[in-house]
Write a protein that holds these residues in place. Sequence first.
Motif, PDB file in Angstrom:
ATOM      1  N   VAL A  19      38.422 -53.409 -57.364  1.00 22.32           N
ATOM      2  CA  VAL A  19      39.314 -53.069 -56.262  1.00 22.32           C
ATOM      3  C   VAL A  19      38.451 -52.631 -55.085  1.00 22.32           C
ATOM      4  O   VAL A  19      37.571 -51.784 -55.229  1.00 22.32           O
ATOM      5  CB  VAL A  19      40.329 -51.982 -56.670  1.00 22.32           C
ATOM      6  CG1 VAL A  19      39.636 -50.758 -57.217  1.00 22.32           C
ATOM      7  CG2 VAL A  19      41.241 -51.610 -55.508  1.00 22.32           C
ATOM      8  N   ALA A  20      38.678 -53.251 -53.942  1.00 19.24           N
ATOM      9  CA  ALA A  20      37.909 -52.946 -52.724  1.00 19.24           C
ATOM     10  C   ALA A  20      36.402 -53.059 -52.980  1.00 19.24           C
ATOM     11  O   ALA A  20      35.607 -52.272 -52.460  1.00 19.24           O
ATOM     12  CB  ALA A  20      38.262 -51.556 -52.205  1.00 19.24           C
ATOM     13  N   ASN A  21      36.021 -54.030 -53.804  1.00 15.59           N
ATOM     14  CA  ASN A  21      34.613 -54.309 -54.146  1.00 15.59           C
ATOM     15  C   ASN A  21      33.963 -53.230 -55.017  1.00 15.59           C
ATOM     16  O   ASN A  21      32.749 -53.225 -55.202  1.00 15.59           O
ATOM     17  CB  ASN A  21      33.766 -54.532 -52.881  1.00 15.59           C
ATOM     18  CG  ASN A  21      34.177 -55.781 -52.133  1.00 15.59           C
ATOM     19  OD1 ASN A  21      34.489 -56.806 -52.741  1.00 15.59           O
ATOM     20  ND2 ASN A  21      34.202 -55.703 -50.811  1.00 15.59           N
ATOM     21  N   TRP A  22      34.760 -52.318 -55.533  1.00 14.12           N
ATOM     22  CA  TRP A  22      34.287 -51.338 -56.510  1.00 14.12           C
ATOM     23  C   TRP A  22      34.783 -51.785 -57.884  1.00 14.12           C
ATOM     24  O   TRP A  22      35.909 -52.256 -58.017  1.00 14.12           O
ATOM     25  CB  TRP A  22      34.829 -49.955 -56.203  1.00 14.12           C
ATOM     26  CG  TRP A  22      34.290 -49.315 -54.956  1.00 14.12           C
ATOM     27  CD1 TRP A  22      34.464 -49.742 -53.659  1.00 14.12           C
ATOM     28  CD2 TRP A  22      33.514 -48.117 -54.878  1.00 14.12           C
ATOM     29  NE1 TRP A  22      33.839 -48.896 -52.784  1.00 14.12           N
ATOM     30  CE2 TRP A  22      33.248 -47.881 -53.506  1.00 14.12           C
ATOM     31  CE3 TRP A  22      33.030 -47.215 -55.815  1.00 14.12           C
ATOM     32  CZ2 TRP A  22      32.518 -46.782 -53.059  1.00 14.12           C
ATOM     33  CZ3 TRP A  22      32.297 -46.118 -55.385  1.00 14.12           C
ATOM     34  CH2 TRP A  22      32.046 -45.911 -54.025  1.00 14.12           C
ATOM     35  N   GLU A  23      33.959 -51.624 -58.903  1.00 11.19           N
ATOM     36  CA  GLU A  23      34.340 -52.057 -60.250  1.00 11.19           C
ATOM     37  C   GLU A  23      34.586 -50.868 -61.168  1.00 11.19           C
ATOM     38  O   GLU A  23      33.729 -49.995 -61.340  1.00 11.19           O
ATOM     39  CB  GLU A  23      33.255 -52.949 -60.867  1.00 11.19           C
ATOM     40  CG  GLU A  23      33.644 -53.485 -62.234  1.00 11.19           C
ATOM     41  CD  GLU A  23      32.614 -54.443 -62.806  1.00 11.19           C
ATOM     42  OE1 GLU A  23      32.756 -54.808 -63.981  1.00 11.19           O
ATOM     43  OE2 GLU A  23      31.675 -54.811 -62.067  1.00 11.19           O
ATOM     44  N   LEU A  24      35.769 -50.848 -61.759  1.00 12.14           N
ATOM     45  CA  LEU A  24      36.133 -49.819 -62.721  1.00 12.14           C
ATOM     46  C   LEU A  24      36.094 -50.424 -64.120  1.00 12.14           C
ATOM     47  O   LEU A  24      36.610 -51.527 -64.335  1.00 12.14           O
ATOM     48  CB  LEU A  24      37.541 -49.274 -62.461  1.00 12.14           C
ATOM     49  CG  LEU A  24      37.783 -48.472 -61.183  1.00 12.14           C
ATOM     50  CD1 LEU A  24      38.037 -49.403 -60.001  1.00 12.14           C
ATOM     51  CD2 LEU A  24      38.977 -47.541 -61.381  1.00 12.14           C
ATOM     52  N   THR A  25      35.511 -49.718 -65.067  1.00 14.66           N
ATOM     53  CA  THR A  25      35.447 -50.182 -66.447  1.00 14.66           C
ATOM     54  C   THR A  25      35.847 -49.048 -67.382  1.00 14.66           C
ATOM     55  O   THR A  25      35.323 -47.939 -67.292  1.00 14.66           O
ATOM     56  CB  THR A  25      34.033 -50.665 -66.819  1.00 14.66           C
ATOM     57  OG1 THR A  25      33.662 -51.753 -65.960  1.00 14.66           O
ATOM     58  CG2 THR A  25      33.987 -51.141 -68.269  1.00 14.66           C
ATOM     59  N   PRO A  84      30.055 -51.003 -54.411  1.00 16.36           N
ATOM     60  CA  PRO A  84      29.925 -52.416 -53.998  1.00 16.36           C
ATOM     61  C   PRO A  84      28.526 -53.003 -54.159  1.00 16.36           C
ATOM     62  O   PRO A  84      28.371 -54.225 -54.264  1.00 16.36           O
ATOM     63  CB  PRO A  84      30.339 -52.383 -52.524  1.00 16.36           C
ATOM     64  CG  PRO A  84      31.297 -51.250 -52.438  1.00 16.36           C
ATOM     65  CD  PRO A  84      30.732 -50.206 -53.365  1.00 16.36           C
ATOM     66  N   SER A  85      27.501 -52.156 -54.208  1.00 11.41           N
ATOM     67  CA  SER A  85      26.135 -52.661 -54.390  1.00 11.41           C
ATOM     68  C   SER A  85      25.772 -52.799 -55.865  1.00 11.41           C
ATOM     69  O   SER A  85      24.655 -53.196 -56.199  1.00 11.41           O
ATOM     70  CB  SER A  85      25.134 -51.737 -53.691  1.00 11.41           C
ATOM     71  OG  SER A  85      25.138 -50.449 -54.281  1.00 11.41           O
ATOM     72  N   GLY A  86      26.709 -52.451 -56.747  1.00 13.05           N
ATOM     73  CA  GLY A  86      26.460 -52.582 -58.173  1.00 13.05           C
ATOM     74  C   GLY A  86      25.803 -51.377 -58.810  1.00 13.05           C
ATOM     75  O   GLY A  86      25.397 -51.415 -59.972  1.00 13.05           O
ATOM     76  N   VAL A  87      25.702 -50.283 -58.057  1.00 10.37           N
ATOM     77  CA  VAL A  87      25.067 -49.060 -58.558  1.00 10.37           C
ATOM     78  C   VAL A  87      26.120 -48.154 -59.191  1.00 10.37           C
ATOM     79  O   VAL A  87      27.221 -47.999 -58.661  1.00 10.37           O
ATOM     80  CB  VAL A  87      24.352 -48.304 -57.417  1.00 10.37           C
ATOM     81  CG1 VAL A  87      23.802 -46.971 -57.920  1.00 10.37           C
ATOM     82  CG2 VAL A  87      23.237 -49.167 -56.846  1.00 10.37           C
ATOM     83  N   ASN A  88      25.769 -47.577 -60.332  1.00  6.43           N
ATOM     84  CA  ASN A  88      26.683 -46.667 -61.012  1.00  6.43           C
ATOM     85  C   ASN A  88      26.971 -45.444 -60.132  1.00  6.43           C
ATOM     86  O   ASN A  88      26.057 -44.807 -59.614  1.00  6.43           O
ATOM     87  CB  ASN A  88      26.082 -46.214 -62.340  1.00  6.43           C
ATOM     88  CG  ASN A  88      27.073 -45.432 -63.179  1.00  6.43           C
ATOM     89  OD1 ASN A  88      28.136 -45.928 -63.525  1.00  6.43           O
ATOM     90  ND2 ASN A  88      26.729 -44.195 -63.501  1.00  6.43           N
TER      91      ASN A  88
END
Length: 249
Positions: A19-25, A84-88
């Motif tokens: 969502v909004a280029n953020w990834e939730l897992t 969005p950059s893939g950083v935790n």
Amino acid sequence: MKIYIITIKSMINKVSYVVANWELTISNKGEKPHKNPNKLDWNQNSRRCFINGCSNKVYKTKMSGLCKDHEYHQFDLLLSLLDPSGVNHSIPAHHDMINCLMDWSSTRNFPLSPFFEKLSFAILGNVPDISSLSGEVTYEKYKVKELNEIFESSKKVVEQFFPESNNSSFQPLSTKKGDIPVIVLAHVLMSLIVCEEANRGDRWHCRTIRKDESKTTQLGGAMPIVYFAARSFNWGVEMKNVARNFTPN
């Protein structure tokens, strides 16, 4: 908004979405399983531990129906967040997120009570405990929903109040863990409530299996919602700091 499902060994589906280029897992990666509050043997008619495959005996008077080896859930749902950059990205505390959302909403004449109310109806009592989700405990007359089904219905509530079509949903809010867009913060909060309901709650078991929701003994996912209610109510005294006691550490 795309969702993809990955099955892992614990028989719990890992749920990931962007969502909004953020990834939730949301996955079974927690290392501190909580005690199982369910009264699996409320009729007290069995002497065998209710965990599938366990042959340990328990006293009939032990309503949990669980042996000492299985008094705690074997699994624990955990939420992780990638920017969005893939950083935790570290996840803010419940009360921090709620405070930020309340401060934001107050400047926009956007009442949050309907949002939290719908979250409570969508989540509380509708999320099976983690032992049931994992298949460690099964029921003859009831098929337990999978995690992705639960998240689909919960996500709809967030999307209703914080739609991607609304630019204000993307405004970054300053939390103690850094800036996070409103829409992402709302999804994170919803996900945490689901996790808490599975890890610490017994409302689903009382409502669905025992058919008596009044037997519920744990707040579970209600804890953050109780914090919002405590902050929102006009007490006539300062409650902001004390209300933090309603949220999990």
